[in-house]
Design a protein around this motif. Structure first.
Motif, short mmCIF file in Angstrom:
data_model
loop_
_atom_site.label_atom_id
_atom_site.label_comp_id
_atom_site.label_asym_id
_atom_site.label_seq_id
_atom_site.Cartn_x
_atom_site.Cartn_y
_atom_site.Cartn_z
N ASN A 46 0.81 -1.21 0.00
CA ASN A 46 0.00 0.00 0.00
C ASN A 46 0.84 1.26 0.00
O ASN A 46 0.43 2.29 -0.56
N VAL A 47 2.03 1.21 0.63
CA VAL A 47 2.89 2.39 0.65
C VAL A 47 3.36 2.72 -0.77
O VAL A 47 3.43 3.88 -1.17
N ALA A 48 3.67 1.69 -1.56
CA ALA A 48 4.07 1.91 -2.95
C ALA A 48 2.94 2.56 -3.75
O ALA A 48 3.16 3.51 -4.51
N ILE A 49 1.72 2.07 -3.55
CA ILE A 49 0.57 2.64 -4.26
C ILE A 49 0.31 4.06 -3.77
O ILE A 49 -0.07 4.95 -4.56
N ASP A 50 0.50 4.30 -2.47
CA ASP A 50 0.38 5.66 -1.95
C ASP A 50 1.29 6.61 -2.72
O ASP A 50 0.87 7.69 -3.15
N GLN B 12 -0.13 -11.97 -6.46
CA GLN B 12 0.60 -12.06 -5.19
C GLN B 12 0.90 -10.69 -4.56
O GLN B 12 1.30 -10.63 -3.41
N ALA B 13 0.73 -9.62 -5.30
CA ALA B 13 1.05 -8.29 -4.78
C ALA B 13 0.25 -7.99 -3.53
O ALA B 13 -0.92 -8.38 -3.41
N LYS B 14 0.85 -7.29 -2.57
CA LYS B 14 0.26 -7.12 -1.24
C LYS B 14 -0.66 -5.91 -1.10
O LYS B 14 -1.29 -5.73 -0.06
N PHE B 15 -0.75 -5.07 -2.13
CA PHE B 15 -1.61 -3.89 -1.99
C PHE B 15 -3.08 -4.29 -1.90
O PHE B 15 -3.50 -5.35 -2.39
N ASP B 16 -3.86 -3.43 -1.26
CA ASP B 16 -5.31 -3.63 -1.21
C ASP B 16 -5.91 -3.25 -2.56
O ASP B 16 -5.49 -2.27 -3.19
N MET C 27 -6.88 0.30 -3.02
CA MET C 27 -5.80 1.24 -3.29
C MET C 27 -5.51 1.30 -4.79
O MET C 27 -5.32 2.37 -5.37
N LEU C 28 -5.49 0.13 -5.43
CA LEU C 28 -5.26 0.09 -6.87
C LEU C 28 -6.40 0.78 -7.61
O LEU C 28 -6.17 1.51 -8.57
N ARG C 29 -7.63 0.57 -7.14
CA ARG C 29 -8.79 1.16 -7.82
C ARG C 29 -8.74 2.68 -7.80
O ARG C 29 -9.23 3.35 -8.72
N GLU C 30 -8.15 3.26 -6.75
CA GLU C 30 -8.04 4.72 -6.69
C GLU C 30 -7.27 5.28 -7.89
O GLU C 30 -7.49 6.42 -8.30
N ASN D 46 -11.04 -9.38 -9.66
CA ASN D 46 -11.20 -7.97 -9.30
C ASN D 46 -9.98 -7.16 -9.76
O ASN D 46 -10.12 -6.10 -10.38
N ARG D 47 -8.80 -7.68 -9.51
CA ARG D 47 -7.58 -6.98 -9.93
C ARG D 47 -7.47 -6.95 -11.45
O ARG D 47 -7.04 -5.95 -12.03
N ARG D 48 -7.86 -8.04 -12.08
CA ARG D 48 -7.81 -8.07 -13.55
C ARG D 48 -8.74 -7.01 -14.13
O ARG D 48 -8.38 -6.30 -15.08
N ASP D 49 -9.91 -6.86 -13.52
CA ASP D 49 -10.86 -5.84 -13.99
C ASP D 49 -10.31 -4.43 -13.81
O ASP D 49 -10.46 -3.57 -14.69
N ILE D 50 -9.68 -4.19 -12.65
CA ILE D 50 -9.14 -2.85 -12.39
C ILE D 50 -8.02 -2.53 -13.38
O ILE D 50 -7.96 -1.42 -13.94
N LEU D 51 -7.14 -3.48 -13.60
CA LEU D 51 -6.04 -3.26 -14.54
C LEU D 51 -6.54 -3.07 -15.96
O LEU D 51 -5.95 -2.31 -16.75
#
Length: 420
Positions: free
Chosen positions: A155-159, A201-205, A208-211, A236-241
């Protein structure tokens, strides 16, 4: 209600773990006299300086922490650095129980060749600079340049990605340090996130990615160390990407920048002489790639020297020995959310409650420290600082935080030359 024979408890560190510990102890040791110490003149630690400046909802936890000092009788002693102004052993002499909840502040470094090259900086430093931390002053000529790489997938990386993508108008309601933000990101045109982990496997929520999908006129490119977007099993992640990938093209006349997402690529070597110029990465299939860059931000965790050595047993229970305890990141390391610190605090409070059961205290508490009058800041002093910050807020900002100890001391009504 405490009296002279009530247990005296000291909590060193006023961040979330320290404040959650105070909350829990009010229930397990209801007659205790609790004092929370902080080396800075202001309370709330990670909630004030670590949570992203645009996540005011998360920062809102400080409102519940404020009740500790405003309604529930917990004392705040700021501007006191335990280990410098007063020794831990001295604190222990005057308190029946001491909890060390000082967190971890140093960014963990990349363990690759070239990691010490100028231009490689930790995410914690960047986040604190954007949060007006007095120990994160930017050099006058410091900038992340036109191209920046963020290494990490939490999450810090996405921040960092989100904060650096935003422009000033997108920080409405925040307490971001506008001048530092402009200095860091004003030239940025290209951002890269390099994740050793694959998408699944990525640890972000996911939230956070959706933002990142909220930004207009930003083009996204996806790169995979092996496989492709179709191979991502997390729907869900595939849809966001997919949304990110389809959001914008180079044909957009208002294109403001490009973001590259590298999943399944490990950083291999930082290249550069007096300043970083390239990051070499290796994909899961062994393919090497070179990314030209002006700066690298490492978002791979935190480290530091705790105030007390933590044994494996201490890490498990939070108890070092009778009367000495550790909480939060000082106990477990840099993991878990702010909310998860509350669970740890509740567990630790039960242990302390059992240790102090039926205690008839002979300790003097904070009064026995004989602190030099005017050398520390109490909660009223903090409220004077906060009021000035709110009054000084620029249009569209929640507050304008003071970014120097001297300013804080002045606004609290202290002389900056006060000595302990």
């Amino acid at each position: 209600m405490s009296d002279s024979n009530s247990p005296k408890i000291a909590i060193i560190g006023s961040g979330p773990s320290g404040c959650y510990s105070a909350q829990a102890l009010l229930k397990t040791v209801p007659n205790a006299e609790i004092t929370v110490f902080d080396r800075l003149p202001v309370p709330f630690g990670l909630a004030r300086f670590g949570v992203a400046a645009d996540h005011q909802g998360t920062k809102g936890v400080t409102k519940q922490f404020a009740r500790l000092f405003e309604r529930q009788g917990v004392k705040f002693v700021g501007n006191l650095n335990v280990g410098e102004h007063v020794e831990l052993d001295t604190i222990r002499e005057h308190f029946d129980a001491v909890i060390v909840a000082t967190g971890l502040h140093e960014d963990r470094q990349l363990d690759i060749p070239g990691s010490a090259t100028p231009g490689v900086v930790g995410a914690g430093y960047i986040t604190r600079a954007l949060n007006s931390h007095p120990e994160a002053k930017l050099p006058l000529d410091y900038s992340l340049g036109e191209v920046c790489i963020v290494v990490g997938a939490g999450n810090v990386a996405i921040d960092c990605m989100r904060l650096l993508t935003k422009n000033g108008t997108e920080f409405t309601g925040s307490d971001v340090h506008d001048d530092n933000h402009q200095q860091l990101s004003g030239k940025l045109r290209e951002l890269h996130l390099v994740s050793r982990s694959g998408v699944d496997q990525a640890k972000f929520d996911d939230s956070m990615l959706r933002e990142m999908t909220h930004f207009e006129h930003v083009r996204h490119e996806l790169h995979f160390g092996s496989g492709d977007l179709a191979a991502v099993t997390n729907e869900n992640r595939r849809d966001i990407l997919t949304i990110l990938q389809d959001k914008c093209t180079d044909a957009d006349p208002e294109l403001r920048g490009v973001i590259h997402w590298w999943f399944g690529f490990a950083p291999h070597e930082v290249h550069g002489g007096n300043l970083v110029d390239t990051l070499e990465i290796v994909g899961e299939d062994g393919t090497h790639a070179l990314i030209k860059t002006d700066s690298v931000i490492t978002a791979i965790g935190f480290q530091g020297d705790p105030l007390v050595p933590v044994t494996e047993a201490g890490r498990e229970t939070g108890k070092i020995e009778q009367g000495l305890y550790v909480g939060g990141w000082a106990r477990r390391g840099p993991r878990g959310t702010i909310a998860s610190q509350r669970i740890d605090a509740l567990e630790l409070a039960k242990i302390i409650g059992a240790d102090l059961a039926d205690l008839n205290s002979t300790k003097s508490g904070v009064a026995g420290l004989n602190l030099t009058p005017g050398s520390t800041i109490d909660y009223d002093g903090w409220k004077r600082i906060e009021q000035k910050e709110i009054e000084a807020a620029r249009s569209g900002r929640a507050r304008h935080k003071f970014d120097s100890i001297e300013e804080m001391l002045k606004e609290a009504g202290m002389q900056p030359t006060s000595q302990h």
